[in-house]
Design an enzyme around this catalytic site. Sequence first.
Site, PDB file in Angstrom:
ATOM      1  N   LYS A   1      15.922 -24.461 -13.952  1.00  0.00           N
ATOM      2  CA  LYS A   1      14.735 -24.611 -13.918  1.00  0.00           C
ATOM      3  C   LYS A   1      14.601 -26.328 -13.864  1.00  0.00           C
ATOM      4  O   LYS A   1      13.985 -26.978 -12.941  1.00  0.00           O
ATOM      5  CB  LYS A   1      13.828 -24.258 -14.809  1.00  0.00           C
ATOM      6  CG  LYS A   1      13.701 -22.551 -14.803  1.00  0.00           C
ATOM      7  CD  LYS A   1      12.655 -22.227 -15.893  1.00  0.00           C
ATOM      8  CE  LYS A   1      13.044 -22.314 -17.428  1.00  0.00           C
ATOM      9  NZ  LYS A   1      14.172 -21.948 -17.727  1.00  0.00           N
TER      10      LYS A   1
ATOM     11  N   ARG B   1       4.632 -19.084 -19.932  1.00  0.00           N
ATOM     12  CA  ARG B   1       5.789 -18.326 -20.450  1.00  0.00           C
ATOM     13  C   ARG B   1       5.367 -16.918 -20.937  1.00  0.00           C
ATOM     14  O   ARG B   1       5.759 -16.130 -21.353  1.00  0.00           O
ATOM     15  CB  ARG B   1       6.737 -18.936 -21.531  1.00  0.00           C
ATOM     16  CG  ARG B   1       7.651 -19.859 -21.020  1.00  0.00           C
ATOM     17  CD  ARG B   1       8.100 -20.800 -22.405  1.00  0.00           C
ATOM     18  NE  ARG B   1       9.691 -20.596 -22.339  1.00  0.00           N
ATOM     19  CZ  ARG B   1      10.198 -21.522 -21.881  1.00  0.00           C
ATOM     20  NH1 ARG B   1       9.555 -22.838 -21.344  1.00  0.00           N
ATOM     21  NH2 ARG B   1      11.553 -21.792 -21.976  1.00  0.00           N
TER      22      ARG B   1
ATOM     23  N   ARG C   1      26.199 -27.422 -21.492  1.00  0.00           N
ATOM     24  CA  ARG C   1      25.186 -28.554 -21.129  1.00  0.00           C
ATOM     25  C   ARG C   1      25.405 -29.547 -22.273  1.00  0.00           C
ATOM     26  O   ARG C   1      25.423 -29.499 -23.313  1.00  0.00           O
ATOM     27  CB  ARG C   1      23.841 -27.937 -21.109  1.00  0.00           C
ATOM     28  CG  ARG C   1      22.867 -28.776 -20.829  1.00  0.00           C
ATOM     29  CD  ARG C   1      21.310 -28.444 -20.690  1.00  0.00           C
ATOM     30  NE  ARG C   1      20.894 -27.556 -21.699  1.00  0.00           N
ATOM     31  CZ  ARG C   1      19.775 -26.838 -21.501  1.00  0.00           C
ATOM     32  NH1 ARG C   1      18.865 -26.999 -20.348  1.00  0.00           N
ATOM     33  NH2 ARG C   1      19.344 -25.981 -22.685  1.00  0.00           N
TER      34      ARG C   1
ATOM     35  N   ARG D   1      21.904 -30.008 -27.137  1.00  0.00           N
ATOM     36  CA  ARG D   1      20.494 -29.733 -27.578  1.00  0.00           C
ATOM     37  C   ARG D   1      20.764 -28.724 -28.700  1.00  0.00           C
ATOM     38  O   ARG D   1      21.577 -27.871 -28.949  1.00  0.00           O
ATOM     39  CB  ARG D   1      19.749 -28.764 -26.499  1.00  0.00           C
ATOM     40  CG  ARG D   1      18.739 -29.809 -25.736  1.00  0.00           C
ATOM     41  CD  ARG D   1      18.233 -29.144 -24.574  1.00  0.00           C
ATOM     42  NE  ARG D   1      17.476 -27.858 -24.699  1.00  0.00           N
ATOM     43  CZ  ARG D   1      16.821 -27.145 -23.852  1.00  0.00           C
ATOM     44  NH1 ARG D   1      16.746 -27.805 -22.662  1.00  0.00           N
ATOM     45  NH2 ARG D   1      16.266 -26.116 -24.208  1.00  0.00           N
TER      46      ARG D   1
ATOM     47  N   ARG E   1      16.937 -16.710 -27.167  1.00  0.00           N
ATOM     48  CA  ARG E   1      16.029 -17.217 -26.034  1.00  0.00           C
ATOM     49  C   ARG E   1      15.967 -16.234 -24.795  1.00  0.00           C
ATOM     50  O   ARG E   1      15.057 -16.145 -24.245  1.00  0.00           O
ATOM     51  CB  ARG E   1      16.208 -18.647 -25.759  1.00  0.00           C
ATOM     52  CG  ARG E   1      15.897 -19.658 -26.671  1.00  0.00           C
ATOM     53  CD  ARG E   1      16.957 -20.945 -26.534  1.00  0.00           C
ATOM     54  NE  ARG E   1      16.663 -21.552 -25.358  1.00  0.00           N
ATOM     55  CZ  ARG E   1      17.698 -22.473 -24.598  1.00  0.00           C
ATOM     56  NH1 ARG E   1      18.589 -22.811 -25.592  1.00  0.00           N
ATOM     57  NH2 ARG E   1      17.679 -22.965 -23.638  1.00  0.00           N
TER      58      ARG E   1
HETATM   59  P1  AP5 Z   1      19.079 -26.570 -16.658  1.00  0.00           P
HETATM   60  O1  AP5 Z   1      18.466 -26.928 -15.202  1.00  0.00           O
HETATM   61  O2  AP5 Z   1      18.999 -27.412 -17.941  1.00  0.00           O
HETATM   62  O3  AP5 Z   1      18.296 -25.042 -16.754  1.00  0.00           O
HETATM   63  P2  AP5 Z   1      17.200 -24.494 -17.207  1.00  0.00           P
HETATM   64  O4  AP5 Z   1      16.642 -23.336 -16.713  1.00  0.00           O
HETATM   65  O5  AP5 Z   1      15.923 -25.586 -17.177  1.00  0.00           O
HETATM   66  O6  AP5 Z   1      17.322 -24.266 -19.059  1.00  0.00           O
HETATM   67  P3  AP5 Z   1      16.633 -24.459 -20.310  1.00  0.00           P
HETATM   68  O7  AP5 Z   1      17.603 -24.110 -21.297  1.00  0.00           O
HETATM   69  O8  AP5 Z   1      15.940 -25.951 -20.301  1.00  0.00           O
HETATM   70  O9  AP5 Z   1      15.324 -23.605 -20.257  1.00  0.00           O
HETATM   71  P4  AP5 Z   1      14.554 -23.097 -21.402  1.00  0.00           P
HETATM   72  O10 AP5 Z   1      13.444 -22.240 -20.726  1.00  0.00           O
HETATM   73  O11 AP5 Z   1      15.415 -22.202 -22.378  1.00  0.00           O
HETATM   74  O12 AP5 Z   1      14.229 -24.560 -22.086  1.00  0.00           O
HETATM   75  P5  AP5 Z   1      12.927 -25.458 -22.201  1.00  0.00           P
HETATM   76  O13 AP5 Z   1      13.190 -26.438 -22.634  1.00  0.00           O
HETATM   77  O14 AP5 Z   1      11.806 -24.935 -21.177  1.00  0.00           O
HETATM   78  O15 AP5 Z   1      20.582 -26.152 -16.597  1.00  0.00           O
HETATM   79  C1  AP5 Z   1      21.262 -25.842 -17.648  1.00  0.00           C
HETATM   80  C2  AP5 Z   1      22.873 -25.988 -17.250  1.00  0.00           C
HETATM   81  O16 AP5 Z   1      23.526 -25.414 -16.325  1.00  0.00           O
HETATM   82  C3  AP5 Z   1      23.006 -27.430 -17.110  1.00  0.00           C
HETATM   83  O17 AP5 Z   1      24.127 -27.930 -17.862  1.00  0.00           O
HETATM   84  C4  AP5 Z   1      23.055 -27.628 -15.655  1.00  0.00           C
HETATM   85  O18 AP5 Z   1      23.665 -28.887 -15.126  1.00  0.00           O
HETATM   86  C5  AP5 Z   1      23.740 -26.431 -15.228  1.00  0.00           C
HETATM   87  N1  AP5 Z   1      23.470 -25.941 -13.928  1.00  0.00           N
HETATM   88  C6  AP5 Z   1      22.232 -25.846 -13.545  1.00  0.00           C
HETATM   89  N2  AP5 Z   1      22.080 -25.404 -12.206  1.00  0.00           N
HETATM   90  C7  AP5 Z   1      23.405 -24.960 -11.934  1.00  0.00           C
HETATM   91  C8  AP5 Z   1      24.246 -24.336 -10.838  1.00  0.00           C
HETATM   92  N3  AP5 Z   1      23.458 -23.746  -9.988  1.00  0.00           N
HETATM   93  N4  AP5 Z   1      25.230 -23.859 -11.011  1.00  0.00           N
HETATM   94  C9  AP5 Z   1      26.052 -24.343 -12.177  1.00  0.00           C
HETATM   95  N5  AP5 Z   1      25.481 -25.068 -13.293  1.00  0.00           N
HETATM   96  C10 AP5 Z   1      24.155 -25.585 -13.057  1.00  0.00           C
HETATM   97  O19 AP5 Z   1      12.068 -24.751 -23.511  1.00  0.00           O
HETATM   98  C11 AP5 Z   1      12.819 -25.019 -24.883  1.00  0.00           C
HETATM   99  C12 AP5 Z   1      11.693 -24.218 -25.929  1.00  0.00           C
HETATM  100  O20 AP5 Z   1      10.691 -24.870 -26.066  1.00  0.00           O
HETATM  101  C13 AP5 Z   1      11.614 -22.938 -25.874  1.00  0.00           C
HETATM  102  O21 AP5 Z   1      12.729 -21.887 -26.235  1.00  0.00           O
HETATM  103  C14 AP5 Z   1      10.408 -22.839 -26.743  1.00  0.00           C
HETATM  104  O22 AP5 Z   1      10.684 -22.761 -28.014  1.00  0.00           O
HETATM  105  C15 AP5 Z   1       9.801 -24.107 -26.197  1.00  0.00           C
HETATM  106  N6  AP5 Z   1       8.872 -23.971 -25.057  1.00  0.00           N
HETATM  107  C16 AP5 Z   1       9.003 -24.671 -23.989  1.00  0.00           C
HETATM  108  N7  AP5 Z   1       7.872 -24.162 -23.104  1.00  0.00           N
HETATM  109  C17 AP5 Z   1       7.098 -23.332 -23.801  1.00  0.00           C
HETATM  110  C18 AP5 Z   1       5.669 -22.612 -23.452  1.00  0.00           C
HETATM  111  N8  AP5 Z   1       5.490 -22.747 -22.095  1.00  0.00           N
HETATM  112  N9  AP5 Z   1       5.304 -21.700 -24.200  1.00  0.00           N
HETATM  113  C19 AP5 Z   1       5.853 -21.696 -25.496  1.00  0.00           C
HETATM  114  N10 AP5 Z   1       7.360 -22.281 -25.986  1.00  0.00           N
HETATM  115  C20 AP5 Z   1       7.673 -23.290 -24.936  1.00  0.00           C
END
Ligand code: AP5
Length: 219
Positions: free
Chosen positions: A26, A96, A130, A163, A174
């Site tokens: 994402k 979410r 990552r 992270r 997660r």
């Molecule tokens: P990356 O692009 O970082 O993936 P991502 O989907 O953004 O993963 P996240 O771990 O950031 O998502 P998440 O939803 O768990 O975390 P968030 O920060 O939103 O890619 C991942 C890795 O793969 C990277 O190394 C990248 O280089 C690689 N990659 C990407 N595409 C690739 C491909 N095609 N091929 C190979 N490699 C690839 O949330 C964190 C926490 O915050 C949550 O757990 C929760 O506690 C809280 N939170 C955030 N938003 C909310 C909400 N709306 N409500 C409640 N809690 C929330």
Amino acid sequence: MSREARRLSRDLPSGIVLLGPPGAGKGTQAALLAARLGLKHISTGEILREEVQQGTELGKKARAYMDRGELVPDELMIEMLDSRLDGRFLLDGFPRTTNQAEALERIAKVERVLSIRLSEEETVRRLTARRVCADCGRNYNLVSNPPRVPGVCDACGGRLIQRDDDTPEVIRRRYRVYEAQTAPLREFYRQRGLLVEVEGGRAIEEVFQEALRLLEEGR
Ligand code: AP5
């Protein structure tokens, strides 16, 4: 115009929502798509990590949930987002839950929802590899997208870190939280005719080109 006045006139901010399990790409795709489509990239995970780092009230409340891989309560998230939505946006990490999606409908106009699919095993593989720049937040992957110099950000020279929630146990938690609480939003948006889906287990550029095509078709 004030937010309340805009709400009454229905001249709301508008844009795109990205859905997908942890590690689906994402953040990676959001950065590319926002730059190409001229949208403001809003990552709720990124905002929360900044709040935690700065030790704000919100950061203190959110930290324990994030460390356990659980969702931060809806009321905190909705208030946080409402104060940041403006213009044309690309949302990464919000909504979410159904509550969040319903709240979003009241404060903005969602034009398209892109769901990126990825299996649990691929999620764990990706996220344990990552690395993130501590200064500018740019994402790397030791396997698929490594920095030119190990441990150093290509863009700003900052230090690359892991992270706190990227441990195998928390990643799996997660993923389960995503399946239970966020995956149902695909149906929520399918019923509204807004959903497009892309397979995330391919090269970054391939996913980007298909996402772009699907999003532009719907405009
Ligand atoms: P990356 O692009 O970082 O993936 P991502 O989907 O953004 O993963 P996240 O771990 O950031 O998502 P998440 O939803 O768990 O975390 P968030 O920060 O939103 O890619 C991942 C890795 O793969 C990277 O190394 C990248 O280089 C690689 N990659 C990407 N595409 C690739 C491909 N095609 N091929 C190979 N490699 C690839 O949330 C964190 C926490 O915050 C949550 O757990 C929760 O506690 C809280 N939170 C955030 N938003 C909310 C909400 N709306 N409500 C409640 N809690 C929330």
